[in-house]
Design a protein around this motif. Structure first.
Motif, PDB file in Angstrom:
ATOM      1  N   THR A   6      -2.093 -13.538   8.790  1.00 18.37           N
ATOM      2  CA  THR A   6      -2.482 -13.778  10.398  1.00 18.37           C
ATOM      3  C   THR A   6      -1.595 -12.787  11.119  1.00 18.37           C
ATOM      4  N   LEU A   7      -2.375 -12.164  12.179  1.00 13.34           N
ATOM      5  CA  LEU A   7      -1.838 -11.257  13.129  1.00 13.34           C
ATOM      6  C   LEU A   7      -1.220 -11.672  14.238  1.00 13.34           C
ATOM      7  N   GLY A   8      -0.099 -12.441  13.827  1.00 15.68           N
ATOM      8  CA  GLY A   8       0.872 -13.025  15.017  1.00 15.68           C
ATOM      9  C   GLY A   8       1.900 -12.307  15.400  1.00 15.68           C
ATOM     10  N   LYS A   9       2.901 -12.956  16.004  1.00 18.68           N
ATOM     11  CA  LYS A   9       4.012 -12.171  16.365  1.00 18.68           C
ATOM     12  C   LYS A   9       5.102 -11.859  15.119  1.00 18.68           C
ATOM     13  N   GLU A  10       4.962 -12.636  14.020  1.00 26.24           N
ATOM     14  CA  GLU A  10       5.986 -12.295  12.936  1.00 26.24           C
ATOM     15  C   GLU A  10       5.389 -11.235  12.309  1.00 26.24           C
ATOM     16  N   THR A  11       4.032 -10.991  11.861  1.00 24.59           N
ATOM     17  CA  THR A  11       3.414  -9.860  11.309  1.00 24.59           C
ATOM     18  C   THR A  11       3.777  -8.603  12.155  1.00 24.59           C
ATOM     19  N   ASN A  47      11.023 -13.168   9.434  1.00 22.38           N
ATOM     20  CA  ASN A  47       9.784 -12.888   9.423  1.00 22.38           C
ATOM     21  C   ASN A  47       8.796 -13.039   8.114  1.00 22.38           C
ATOM     22  N   VAL A  51       5.889 -15.115   6.630  1.00 22.71           N
ATOM     23  CA  VAL A  51       4.622 -14.609   6.396  1.00 22.71           C
ATOM     24  C   VAL A  51       4.303 -14.548   4.968  1.00 22.71           C
ATOM     25  N   ALA A 122      -5.854  -5.647  17.295  1.00 19.38           N
ATOM     26  CA  ALA A 122      -4.914  -7.075  17.041  1.00 19.38           C
ATOM     27  C   ALA A 122      -4.563  -7.768  18.311  1.00 19.38           C
ATOM     28  N   PRO A 123      -4.347  -9.068  18.498  1.00 24.10           N
ATOM     29  CA  PRO A 123      -3.843  -9.790  19.618  1.00 24.10           C
ATOM     30  C   PRO A 123      -2.716  -9.472  20.251  1.00 24.10           C
ATOM     31  N   GLU A 125      -0.047 -10.684  21.371  1.00 21.80           N
ATOM     32  CA  GLU A 125       1.096 -11.381  20.837  1.00 21.80           C
ATOM     33  C   GLU A 125       1.511 -10.486  19.692  1.00 21.80           C
ATOM     34  N   PHE A 126       0.777 -10.061  18.646  1.00 22.56           N
ATOM     35  CA  PHE A 126       1.060  -9.198  17.835  1.00 22.56           C
ATOM     36  C   PHE A 126       1.567  -7.749  18.229  1.00 22.56           C
TER      37      PHE A 126
END
Length: 317
Positions: A6-11, A47, A51, A122-123, A125-126
């Motif tokens: 998932t392209l979130g903050k961790e990635t 992270n 992930v 990407a979002p 957040e990412f």
């Protein structure tokens, strides 16, 4: 390993660190990240656990000069066992690198690092986490020079980070370079109270020392009697004033307009004159003499370019 990325903050943070002090090796796609800051090493490790659900192999390096080859001292069981300031490398299996490059469009293969279309779309957040991690690795915060400066050997990568910052309405300088060991090293700056305050509020740092320096810098600028714009912003404001007036303006008139724009910014005539000279030299505005005074006007209906060596930034009039 059967995981969907998932392209979130961790990635985003993982990708930013790989573009900075990390890598995905070209030979076997293994993920690697090296640093001396335990907070950044912990961030990367945590992270990667979120992930991919994997722990790293942790190796401690000998302290060395820049030119010396890496020498690994021992393998550690935990980051908690690491002596302060020691260079540490985190190693991860091939599958992690394969999955990251599949999700992010081969953004890091050996020394070939880039901002891909997958990252651009990407979002936010990412992208926010990606910028934060990259700056944690690659920038300095200079309270005396009043700026954040980020360095890289790859000018195209820096240009792409300037574009990412623009998405968060954070302006930066054009690219510059200097020679280090007979090799060009590129950088750009973030300066000016508004830009630095936005960076602190929107992006920030994980590295405590950098975050503290940025807070000191912003406090210093905020408490000063006069706020300052960065050079490019000042030139743009002067150009806007000249462009919006149908008649040529003299130095006193331009300075008065600037003071009306912001009383807190120190607009003395000598500073304004420097910017006017730069704009004339770059053939963006023209100057004419009438009696004992000089007047400046803008004669262009299309766009001209600010230029700095081989790097250019367009200003549309």
């Amino acid at each position: 390993m059967n995981r969907q990325i998932t392209l979130g903050k961790e990635t985003g943070s993982i990708a930013g660190h790989i573009l900075g002090d990390g890598s995905i090796t070209a030979r076997d796609n293994a993920v690697f990240f090296s640093n001396t800051d335990i907070s950044l090493l912990s961030e990367f490790s945590e992270n990667m656990m979120v992930v991919f659900g994997v722990e790293p192999r942790i190796w401690v390096q000998e302290k060395r000069s820049f030119e010396e080859k890496t020498k690994w001292k021992f393998r550690a069981n935990s980051l908690k066992d690491i002596e302060f300031g020691c260079p540490v490398g985190l190693f991860y299996k091939k599958i992690c690198g394969v999955l990251l490059n599949a999700a992010l469009g081969n953004f890091a293969i050996g020394k070939d690092k880039k901002i891909t279309e997958q990252i651009i779309t990407a979002p936010k957040e990412f992208k926010k986490a990606l910028v934060r991690a990259f700056f944690d690795d690659e920038c300095t915060v200079d309270v005396l020079s009043r700026n954040i400066r980020v360095f890289q050997d790859r000018p195209a990568l820096l240009e792409d980070f300037r574009k990412l910052l623009k998405e968060f309405e954070i302006n930066s300088s054009e690219l510059h370079f200097y020679l280090k060991r007979e090799k060009q090293r590129y950088y750009f700056n973030i300066s000016g109270f508004d830009n630095l305050a936005k960076f602190e509020r929107i992006i920030g740092f994980t590295a405590t020392e950098k975050m503290n320096k940025l807070a000191i810098l912003i406090k210093k600028l905020n408490e000063s009697k006069t706020k300052r714009l960065c050079k490019k912003e000042a030139k743009h404001k002067i150009l806007e004033i000249i462009k919006n007036n149908s008649q040529p303006l003299c130095l006193k008139e331009i300075t008065k307009e600037l003071r009306n724009y912001s009383a807190r910014i120190k607009w003395n005539e000598s500073t304004v004159l420097k910017h006017l000279k730069w704009l004339v030299e770059e053939k963006i505005i023209s100057r004419e003499r009438k009696g004992i005074r000089f007047y400046w006007s803008c004669e262009y209906s299309n766009h001209k370019s600010f230029e700095d060596g081989k790097f250019r930034i367009s200003v549309f009039l």
